[in-house]
Design an enzyme around this catalytic site. Structure first.
Site, PDB file in Angstrom:
ATOM      1  N   VAL A  26       0.839  -1.202   0.000  1.00  0.00           N
ATOM      2  CA  VAL A  26       0.000   0.000   0.000  1.00  0.00           C
ATOM      3  C   VAL A  26       0.874   1.252   0.000  1.00  0.00           C
ATOM      4  O   VAL A  26       0.591   2.229  -0.709  1.00  0.00           O
ATOM      5  CB  VAL A  26      -0.973   0.004   1.195  1.00  0.00           C
ATOM      6  CG1 VAL A  26      -1.730   1.334   1.266  1.00  0.00           C
ATOM      7  CG2 VAL A  26      -1.973  -1.140   1.081  1.00  0.00           C
ATOM      8  N   CYS A  27       1.952   1.226   0.769  1.00  0.00           N
ATOM      9  CA  CYS A  27       2.873   2.366   0.803  1.00  0.00           C
ATOM     10  C   CYS A  27       3.499   2.595  -0.567  1.00  0.00           C
ATOM     11  O   CYS A  27       3.675   3.740  -1.003  1.00  0.00           O
ATOM     12  CB  CYS A  27       3.963   2.140   1.844  1.00  0.00           C
ATOM     13  SG  CYS A  27       3.364   1.934   3.536  1.00  0.00           S
ATOM     14  N   THR A  28       3.834   1.510  -1.253  1.00  0.00           N
ATOM     15  CA  THR A  28       4.411   1.634  -2.594  1.00  0.00           C
ATOM     16  C   THR A  28       3.435   2.316  -3.545  1.00  0.00           C
ATOM     17  O   THR A  28       3.818   3.202  -4.323  1.00  0.00           O
ATOM     18  CB  THR A  28       4.797   0.250  -3.134  1.00  0.00           C
ATOM     19  OG1 THR A  28       5.770  -0.343  -2.262  1.00  0.00           O
ATOM     20  CG2 THR A  28       5.378   0.349  -4.536  1.00  0.00           C
ATOM     21  N   LEU A  42       3.213   6.241  -2.562  1.00  0.00           N
ATOM     22  CA  LEU A  42       4.333   7.089  -2.957  1.00  0.00           C
ATOM     23  C   LEU A  42       4.489   7.143  -4.468  1.00  0.00           C
ATOM     24  O   LEU A  42       4.949   8.150  -5.012  1.00  0.00           O
ATOM     25  CB  LEU A  42       5.621   6.648  -2.263  1.00  0.00           C
ATOM     26  CG  LEU A  42       5.817   7.343  -0.897  1.00  0.00           C
ATOM     27  CD1 LEU A  42       4.827   6.827   0.136  1.00  0.00           C
ATOM     28  CD2 LEU A  42       7.236   7.234  -0.397  1.00  0.00           C
TER      29      LEU A  42
END
Length: 218
Positions: A46-48, A51
């Site tokens: 999810v972070c990938t 960003l």
């Protein structure tokens, strides 16, 4: 969000290493709008996606004169390795913004971005999915906080940014579900006489128990 940093407060005088060198956060925020955003850690999917989307939206942020600054509790080396994954997800959008390294959690705590319920393998708390919009005066204008299970909506970030920037130039507020280009609300503190000077384009009055004056501004 808890903690002591609230709307209108000055950005703390803090500094750290980043993927683009050492950064003094308050200096970075001077003379323009800045978005500081945190994520729980490097490499989670999810972070990938988040960003990567921020990188893809960078032209929209640049149009609005906004600088970006990422943050997590990982190291600069971790960030640099992870950027390869991010750019694979959005191959047409390179990561052009710095990501702060905060392994000791000092900046995450100072910016009120800690998630007490999310821990790393060593039991230390991680950063939340927080996002702060900082004004040219280096003061906090808006905060958004998402749980780890929910990725952020950057169309909404642009919407609230447009609202904040308009309200910084005019005595207005934006109504529910407002989008850029739609009418805004003239502040109730502005008399009709003063409004004629401030809004020569005029306005439309919505008949309510307390009149609602709507107009267009750039």
């Amino acid at each position: 969000m808890g903690g002591g940093w609230a709307l209108g407060d000055l950005v703390p005088d803090i500094q750290a290493d980043s993927t683009m060198g050492h950064i003094k956060v308050r200096d970075y925020c001077k003379d323009g709008w800045t978005i500081i955003f945190s994520h729980p850690g490097d490499y989670p999917p999810v972070c990938t996606t988040e960003l990567g989307k921020i990188a893809a939206y960078n032209p929209e942020f640049e149009k609005r004169g906004v600088k970006l600054l990422g943050l997590s509790t990982d190291t600069v080396e971790d960030h640099q390795g992870w950027i390869k994954d991010i750019e694979s997800y959005t191959p047409d959008a390179p990561v052009l913004y710095p990501i702060l390294a905060d392994p000791d959690r000092k900046i995450t705590v100072a910016l009120n971005m800690m998630d007490p319920d999310e821990k790393d393998a060593n039991g230390k708390p991680l950063a939340s999915r927080a996002l702060h919009i900082i004004g040219p005066d280096c003061r906090l204008k808006l905060s958004l906080l998402y749980p780890g299970t929910t990725g952020r909506n950057f169309d909404e970030v642009l919407r609230v940014l447009d609202s904040l920037q308009l309200a910084s130039k005019h005595k207005i507020a934006t109504p529910a579900n407002w989008q850029k280009g739609e009418p805004v609300v003239i502040s109730p503190s502005v008399s009709d006489e003063k409004a004629k000077q401030m809004f020569p384009q005029g306005w439309e009055t919505v008949n309510l128990p307390k009149a609602l004056r709507m107009t267009f501004v750039d």
